[in-house]
Design a protein around this motif. Structure first.
Motif, PDB file in Angstrom:
ATOM      1  N   ILE A  34       1.309  -1.352  -0.115  1.00 47.62           N
ATOM      2  CA  ILE A  34      -0.617  -0.312  -0.047  1.00 47.62           C
ATOM      3  C   ILE A  34       0.751   1.125   0.062  1.00 47.62           C
ATOM      4  O   ILE A  34       1.432   1.226   1.565  1.00 47.62           O
ATOM      5  N   PHE A  35       0.646   1.735  -1.410  1.00 44.94           N
ATOM      6  CA  PHE A  35       1.669   3.388  -1.206  1.00 44.94           C
ATOM      7  C   PHE A  35       0.840   4.149  -0.678  1.00 44.94           C
ATOM      8  O   PHE A  35       0.015   4.584  -0.577  1.00 44.94           O
ATOM      9  N   VAL A  36       2.019   5.039   0.247  1.00 43.16           N
ATOM     10  CA  VAL A  36       1.278   6.407   1.224  1.00 43.16           C
ATOM     11  C   VAL A  36       1.861   8.018   0.205  1.00 43.16           C
ATOM     12  O   VAL A  36       3.285   7.610  -0.084  1.00 43.16           O
ATOM     13  N   LEU A  37       1.221   8.717   0.175  1.00 41.89           N
ATOM     14  CA  LEU A  37       1.155   9.413  -1.375  1.00 41.89           C
ATOM     15  C   LEU A  37       1.716  10.927  -0.211  1.00 41.89           C
ATOM     16  O   LEU A  37       2.976  11.463  -0.619  1.00 41.89           O
ATOM     17  N   PHE A  38       1.108  10.987   0.459  1.00 42.43           N
ATOM     18  CA  PHE A  38       1.443  12.261   1.546  1.00 42.43           C
ATOM     19  C   PHE A  38       1.305  12.269   3.055  1.00 42.43           C
ATOM     20  O   PHE A  38       1.160  10.803   2.743  1.00 42.43           O
ATOM     21  N   ASP A  39       1.666  12.470   3.532  1.00 39.55           N
ATOM     22  CA  ASP A  39       1.786  12.990   4.698  1.00 39.55           C
ATOM     23  C   ASP A  39       1.900  13.580   5.590  1.00 39.55           C
ATOM     24  O   ASP A  39       2.907  14.519   5.435  1.00 39.55           O
ATOM     25  N   SER A  40       1.418  14.150   7.394  1.00 38.84           N
ATOM     26  CA  SER A  40       0.932  15.566   7.862  1.00 38.84           C
ATOM     27  C   SER A  40       1.959  15.217   9.162  1.00 38.84           C
ATOM     28  O   SER A  40       1.417  15.858  10.218  1.00 38.84           O
ATOM     29  N   CYS A  41       2.890  14.177   9.503  1.00 38.72           N
ATOM     30  CA  CYS A  41       3.352  13.527  10.662  1.00 38.72           C
ATOM     31  C   CYS A  41       4.651  13.958  10.582  1.00 38.72           C
ATOM     32  O   CYS A  41       6.005  13.896   9.392  1.00 38.72           O
ATOM     33  N   TRP A  42       5.300  15.034  11.083  1.00 39.17           N
ATOM     34  CA  TRP A  42       7.005  14.915  11.948  1.00 39.17           C
ATOM     35  C   TRP A  42       7.427  16.350  11.235  1.00 39.17           C
ATOM     36  O   TRP A  42       7.160  16.648  11.042  1.00 39.17           O
ATOM     37  N   ASP A  43       8.622  16.385  10.806  1.00 41.89           N
ATOM     38  CA  ASP A  43       8.752  17.478  10.582  1.00 41.89           C
ATOM     39  C   ASP A  43       8.425  17.495   9.767  1.00 41.89           C
ATOM     40  O   ASP A  43       9.000  17.305   8.707  1.00 41.89           O
ATOM     41  N   PRO A  44       8.042  19.403   9.530  1.00 40.03           N
ATOM     42  CA  PRO A  44       7.077  20.093   8.256  1.00 40.03           C
ATOM     43  C   PRO A  44       8.293  20.879   7.345  1.00 40.03           C
ATOM     44  O   PRO A  44       7.995  21.296   6.257  1.00 40.03           O
ATOM     45  N   ASP A  45       9.753  20.595   7.682  1.00 39.39           N
ATOM     46  CA  ASP A  45      10.951  20.899   6.960  1.00 39.39           C
ATOM     47  C   ASP A  45      11.528  19.674   5.828  1.00 39.39           C
ATOM     48  O   ASP A  45      12.917  20.478   6.529  1.00 39.39           O
ATOM     49  N   PRO A  46      11.336  19.547   5.264  1.00 41.85           N
ATOM     50  CA  PRO A  46      11.930  17.969   4.880  1.00 41.85           C
ATOM     51  C   PRO A  46      13.163  18.745   4.023  1.00 41.85           C
ATOM     52  O   PRO A  46      12.630  19.680   3.466  1.00 41.85           O
ATOM     53  N   VAL A  47      14.464  18.192   4.103  1.00 45.19           N
ATOM     54  CA  VAL A  47      15.263  18.796   2.848  1.00 45.19           C
ATOM     55  C   VAL A  47      16.400  17.266   2.005  1.00 45.19           C
ATOM     56  O   VAL A  47      15.874  16.060   2.478  1.00 45.19           O
ATOM     57  N   ILE A  48      15.941  17.226   0.685  1.00 38.80           N
ATOM     58  CA  ILE A  48      16.039  16.680  -0.156  1.00 38.80           C
ATOM     59  C   ILE A  48      17.516  16.082   0.153  1.00 38.80           C
ATOM     60  O   ILE A  48      18.453  17.599   0.700  1.00 38.80           O
ATOM     61  N   GLY A  49      18.424  15.275  -0.094  1.00 37.17           N
ATOM     62  CA  GLY A  49      19.989  14.689   0.367  1.00 37.17           C
ATOM     63  C   GLY A  49      20.397  14.079   1.729  1.00 37.17           C
ATOM     64  O   GLY A  49      18.984  13.478   1.748  1.00 37.17           O
ATOM     65  N   PRO A  50      21.836  14.176   2.156  1.00 36.80           N
ATOM     66  CA  PRO A  50      21.682  13.487   3.210  1.00 36.80           C
ATOM     67  C   PRO A  50      20.880  13.472   4.298  1.00 36.80           C
ATOM     68  O   PRO A  50      20.719  14.976   4.247  1.00 36.80           O
ATOM     69  N   GLN A  51      20.101  12.943   5.297  1.00 38.41           N
ATOM     70  CA  GLN A  51      19.134  12.877   6.120  1.00 38.41           C
ATOM     71  C   GLN A  51      20.377  12.846   7.368  1.00 38.41           C
ATOM     72  O   GLN A  51      21.256  12.740   7.738  1.00 38.41           O
ATOM     73  N   ARG A  52      20.026  13.928   8.664  1.00 36.36           N
ATOM     74  CA  ARG A  52      20.527  13.834   9.378  1.00 36.36           C
ATOM     75  C   ARG A  52      20.643  12.687  10.085  1.00 36.36           C
ATOM     76  O   ARG A  52      19.312  12.004  10.221  1.00 36.36           O
ATOM     77  N   PRO A  53      21.528  12.373  11.385  1.00 35.03           N
ATOM     78  CA  PRO A  53      21.477  10.950  11.670  1.00 35.03           C
ATOM     79  C   PRO A  53      20.110  11.052  13.056  1.00 35.03           C
ATOM     80  O   PRO A  53      19.806  12.086  13.617  1.00 35.03           O
ATOM     81  N   PRO A  54      19.532   9.951  14.308  1.00 35.52           N
ATOM     82  CA  PRO A  54      18.569   9.192  14.901  1.00 35.52           C
ATOM     83  C   PRO A  54      18.768  10.758  16.030  1.00 35.52           C
ATOM     84  O   PRO A  54      20.565  10.493  16.397  1.00 35.52           O
TER      85      PRO A  54
END
Length: 382
Positions: free
Chosen positions: A127-147
Motif C-alpha cells: 500500500i503506497f502512501v503519497l502524502f503525510d502530515s506527521c513529524w518534521d515539517p521542513d524536509p530537505v532533499i539530500g543526506p538526512q540527519r542521524p537519529p
C-alpha cells in the motif's frame, strides 16, 4: 446546508445501492469512487490482508529510503523475506515523498519498480502512501540527519513541507507527482492500494505539534479532495483511502467528524483507520466504521505499552475480517521500538523493557517468537 452536514450527507449517500450501469464496469476502469459493492468485490478477492508499515532498518525516513544514494535493495529483500516467512505477511504500507519525485522522477519510479519486484518475489503487495502530515515539517532533499539518541522516530518528515503546503503555487507540482506515480503504477497488479494522505489532520506530532502554520488546516481541507480526484483520474485498478485516526466517535449518526474526516470517509473506496488502544476500544472502532458499509483496513496498530498487542488485537481483527497493518517491522534508524514519551524523556541511558512498535531485531531475529506464531496462525485460518 452547513459544511459539516453537507459532508456527512455525502458520506451517507454513497452507501446507498446504485443501479447497475448499462455496460459492466470493472474497478480498473472506474474514474469515480467505487460503490460499496465494488469495494466488497475487491476485498473478497484478496487473502486476509496483513502486514506492517515498512521502512528498512537502514533508513531514518522516506527520503533516505527512496533517494538513489541510500536506496538499499539488499536490506529490503532480506527484511521482506523475514516478514513473509516468519509472519505470513502479504502487504507493506510504504511511504513515498514528493521531494524524492521532484529531485529524480524517473529514478524514483525505477526504484519503486525495483521495490515491487523484490516484494513480489515474497508474495507482498504494498500500500503506497503519497502524502503525510506527521513529524518534521521542513524536509530537505539530500543526506538526512542521524537519529537523535533515545527518541522515537526522530527523523521522519512530512510531505509536502509546510511551506509547500500553504503555497497554492505548489499545487501543480503536487498534482504532477500524484498523477505520475499513480499513472505509472495504478494498473500494476503488484500494488495493493493507495493511501493518498496519512493523518492529514495531524498537527505535526511529537516534538512538532507547535510547528504547524495557521493556514495548514484550511489548505488540507482544500487539497485532500483534490488529491483523491488527481489519483482517481488516472483510473487505478487499486482502491484509494485515507485513514481516520483521532476523535471520539466516527459513526455516521454521531455527526462528530471534522471536515477533513468527512472528506476521508466520503472519498475512500475502502475505509481505513488507525488504532493504538485497548482491545475493547479497537472493537468499538470497528462497530462505528461498519456502518459505512465498506471493507475496513486498520493501517496502523501495535503499541504494546499502550494496550495494543499482537496477542489480543490480531485475533479480534481476524474474527471481524479487518485488514491489519501494524507499525512497524524492523528495529532501525527510525527507533520506533521506543515509546512516544521519549519525545519528552529520551531513553539515552537504558531502553525500555518492552518494545513499543516493531517485530524484528536489527540482526533479523524475532523480538518475540510467540508473536510470529500468532501471525501465522491467524493468516493460516483464512
Amino acid at each position: 446546508m452547513p459544511r459539516s452536514a453537507l459532508f456527512l450527507a455525502l458520506a451517507l449517500a454513497v452507501q446507498a445501492p446504485l443501479a447497475a450501469p448499462a455496460v459492466a464496469q470493472t474497478e480498473a476502469a472506474s474514474a469515480t469512487r467505487w460503490t460499496p459493492a465494488q469495494a466488497q468485490r475487491w476485498y473478497d478477492k484478496q487473502p486476509w490482508i496483513v502486514g506492517a508499515n515498512y521502512i528498512p532498518a537502514t533508513a531514518i525516513n522516506q527520503l533516505e529510503m527512496w533517494q538513489a544514494a541510500t536506496f538499499d535493495p539488499k536490506t529490503i529483500d532480506r527484511e521482506l523475506g523475514i516478514a513473509r516467512q516468519q509472519f505470513g505477511m502479504n502487504t507493506m504500507r510504504v511511504y513515498l515523498h514528493d521531494l524524492a519525485w521532484q529531485q529524480d522522477p524517473e529514478g524514483l519510479k525505477k526504484r519503486i519498480d525495483a521495490f515491487l519486484t523484490i516484494a513480489g518475489r515474497h508474495g507482498i503487495r504494498p500500500i503506497f502512501v503519497l502524502f503525510d502530515s506527521c513529524w518534521d515539517p521542513d524536509p530537505v532533499i539530500g543526506p538526512q540527519r542521524p537519529p537523535i539518541p533515545g527518541v522515537h522516530n526522530s527523523g521522519w518528515v512530512q510531505g509536502p513541507s509546510r511551506t509547500a503546503l500553504v503555497d497554492p503555487g505548489q499545487d501543480a507540482r503536487l498534482r504532477a507527482y500524484v498523477e505520475d506515480i499513480v499513472g505509472s503504477f495504478g494498473n500494476d497488479d503488484r500494488v495493493l492500494a493507495w493511501d493518498v494522505w496519512n493523518e492529514p489532520d495531524n498537527p505535526g506530532g511529537g516534538s512538532y505539534n507547535a510547528s504547524q502554520l495557521a493556514e495548514e488546516r484550511t489548505r488540507i481541507e482544500q487539497l485532500l479532495p483534490q488529491v483523491f480526484q488527481w489519483a482517481r483520474a488516472k483510473r487505478p485498478r487499486q482502491p484509494l483511502t485515507s485513514g481516520l485516526w483521532i476523535g471520539e466517535d466516527w459513526s455516521p449518526a454521531a455527526n462528530k467528524l471534522t471536515p477533513i474526516q468527512q472528506v476521508q470517509v466520503a472519498q475512500s473506496d475502502v475505509i481505513s483507520f488507525h488504532n493504538y488502544e485497548w482491545p475493547e476500544q479497537f472493537e468499538a472502532r470497528i462497530r462505528q466504521l461498519r456502518l459505512y458499509g465498506r471493507p475496513l483496513l486498520c493501517t496502523e496498530w501495535l503499541a504494546r505499552g499502550n494496550g495494543s498487542n499482537v496477542d489480543t488485537i490480531l485475533p479480534i481483527a481476524r474474527r471481524e475480517k479487518v485488514a491489519m497493518v501494524n507499525w512497524g517491522l524492523v528495529e532501525g534508524r527510525i527507533q520506533t521500538t521506543l515509546p512516544w514519551d521519549s519525545w519528552e524523556r529520551p531513553y539515552t541511558l537504558q531502553p525500555p523493557t518492552i518494545w513499543f512498535h516493531d517485530l524484528i531485531r536489527k540482526d533479523g531475529t524475532l523480538y518475540r517468537p510467540r508473536e510470529a506464531e500468532i501471525f501465522r496462525q491467524m493468516e493460516a485460518a483464512r
